[in-house]
Design an enzyme around this catalytic site. Structure first.
Site, mmCIF file in Angstrom:
data_model
loop_
_atom_site.group_PDB
_atom_site.id
_atom_site.type_symbol
_atom_site.label_atom_id
_atom_site.label_comp_id
_atom_site.label_asym_id
_atom_site.label_seq_id
_atom_site.Cartn_x
_atom_site.Cartn_y
_atom_site.Cartn_z
ATOM 1 C CG HIS A 69 -1.938 0.696 1.363
ATOM 2 N ND1 HIS A 69 -2.044 2.346 0.952
ATOM 3 C CD2 HIS A 69 -3.296 0.410 1.532
ATOM 4 C CE1 HIS A 69 -3.000 2.626 1.065
ATOM 5 N NE2 HIS A 69 -4.098 1.670 1.269
ATOM 6 C CD GLU A 88 -3.065 1.348 -2.208
ATOM 7 O OE1 GLU A 88 -3.580 0.613 -1.989
ATOM 8 O OE2 GLU A 88 -3.635 2.605 -2.239
HETATM 9 O O1 TA6 Z 1 -6.249 1.022 -0.905
HETATM 10 C C1 TA6 Z 1 -7.191 1.943 -1.055
HETATM 11 C C2 TA6 Z 1 -7.785 1.818 0.236
HETATM 12 O O2 TA6 Z 1 -8.266 0.382 0.449
HETATM 13 C C3 TA6 Z 1 -9.061 3.100 0.324
HETATM 14 O O3 TA6 Z 1 -10.418 2.634 0.128
HETATM 15 C C4 TA6 Z 1 -8.792 3.664 1.612
HETATM 16 O O4 TA6 Z 1 -9.960 3.846 2.600
HETATM 17 C C5 TA6 Z 1 -7.383 3.234 2.053
HETATM 18 O O5 TA6 Z 1 -7.088 1.967 1.481
HETATM 19 C C6 TA6 Z 1 -6.864 3.335 3.330
HETATM 20 O O6 TA6 Z 1 -7.299 2.579 4.273
HETATM 21 P P1 TA6 Z 1 -7.209 2.517 5.806
HETATM 22 O O7 TA6 Z 1 -7.564 1.445 6.470
HETATM 23 O O8 TA6 Z 1 -5.517 2.638 6.003
HETATM 24 O O9 TA6 Z 1 -7.653 3.730 6.222
#
Ligand code: TA6
Length: 286
Positions: A157, A260
């Site tokens: 991520h 990502e």
């Molecule tokens: O990878 C994108 C995502 O899944 C978004 O939908 C967003 O909410 C983000 O990750 C962040 O997630 P988190 O759980 O770290 O707040």
């Protein structure tokens, strides 16, 4: 290269290339900084907790074994928190493989009771982080040590730092089917380049192994995926950044974009006593 470890972090410092280094927090095995020639390449929120009390907001958190919120239709992972447990556990430092590569390990014994009972499989993850002159390489090996198969998502991520997100162009996505999580729709990318002018949260499926990101007309990053299927692109924009207590400064959504690499649209099925490997290299082009 020099590798320095203390209780909380491991740093790999390039021996020739000045001020080129990567820092990995043992909590989540999260890369929290990657510098090339003294220039930070990743975004890390100044309000991010680095003490193991919550997932890091920035760097490269690891998503495993599920991506996104728990879903009833996938009963195996329905009890897990959003994005799984890999980013919520203290990993073991397995050691140095060569002078620019360090490995970290995770198994059920490192999880809290709640998390290990939410995903009751015998597994091990071997995470390898390798620093080059202008690139960072991350690889994951997933081993199923259980007597039954399991399914998983995996995602790096990656929060990239950019000068101005409205001047970013991501190239290589044209023609790909994507899930638009903002509009709750599935579409096909028709543009040569993805530009960001509002909240973006998309899962591009069957992405090519190489993508590039330009910032203000200059090639900035090249992403090379190895045995990965999908690319997620995310920018929370002002409203969502404003609502995240660990996202600071609030205006910094303009200086970051998550690109990502992972396996998230489908689960990888891993049979008992088998292993799977996938990874990504990011090259800093400036
Ligand atoms: O990878 C994108 C995502 O899944 C978004 O939908 C967003 O909410 C983000 O990750 C962040 O997630 P988190 O759980 O770290 O707040």
């Amino acid at each position: 290269m020099t590798v320095l470890s203390d209780e909380s972090c491991t740093r790999i410092i390039h021996s020739i290339k000045k001020e080129t280094e990567v820092t990995i927090l043992h909590y989540g095995a999260t890369v929290i900084s990657w510098k090339v020639n003294g220039v930070e390449q990743l975004f890390l929120s100044s309000a991010s907790k680095l003490d193991g009390s919550r997932a890091v907001r920035g760097g490269i958190p690891l998503v495993f074994p599920r991506f996104g919120p728990p879903r009833e239709e996938h009963s195996e992972t329905v009890k897990l928190p959003q994005h799984g447990f890999a980013r919520l556990a203290f990993w073991e430092v397995l050691g140095q493989c060569d002078d620019h590569t360090v490995q970290f390990g995770l198994g059920p014994e490192y999880l809290t009771k709640d998390l290990s009972s939410a995903w009751p499989y015998n597994f091990s993850l071997i995470y390898t982080v390798s620093l080059g002159e202008t690139h960072l390489r991350v690889d994951m090996e997933v081993r199923n040590a259980d007597t039954k198969p399991f399914e998983f998502n995996l995602l790096f991520h990656t929060y990239c730092r950019v000068d101005d997100v409205t001047k970013v162009a991501i190239k290589g996505l044209k023609g790909l089917k994507y899930i638009d999580k903002v509009r709750d729709d599935t579409k096909v990318e028709s543009d040569d380049q993805l530009r960001v002018e509002t909240e973006v949260d998309r899962v591009y499926m069957s992405a090519p192994s190489t993508l590039t990101l330009e910032d203000n007309g200059q090639a900035r990053f090249r992403f090379c995926a190895n045995n990965m299927a999908d690319t997620v692109v995310w920018n929370p924009w002002s409203t969502k950044a404003g609502a995240m207590s660990d996202f600071e400064p609030k205006e910094a959504y303009k200086n970051m974009i998550c690109v990502e690499t992972g396996y998230v649209a489908q689960f990888v099925k891993l049979n008992a006593h088998t292993a799977w490997k996938g990874g990504m290299t990011i090259e800093a082009l400036q």
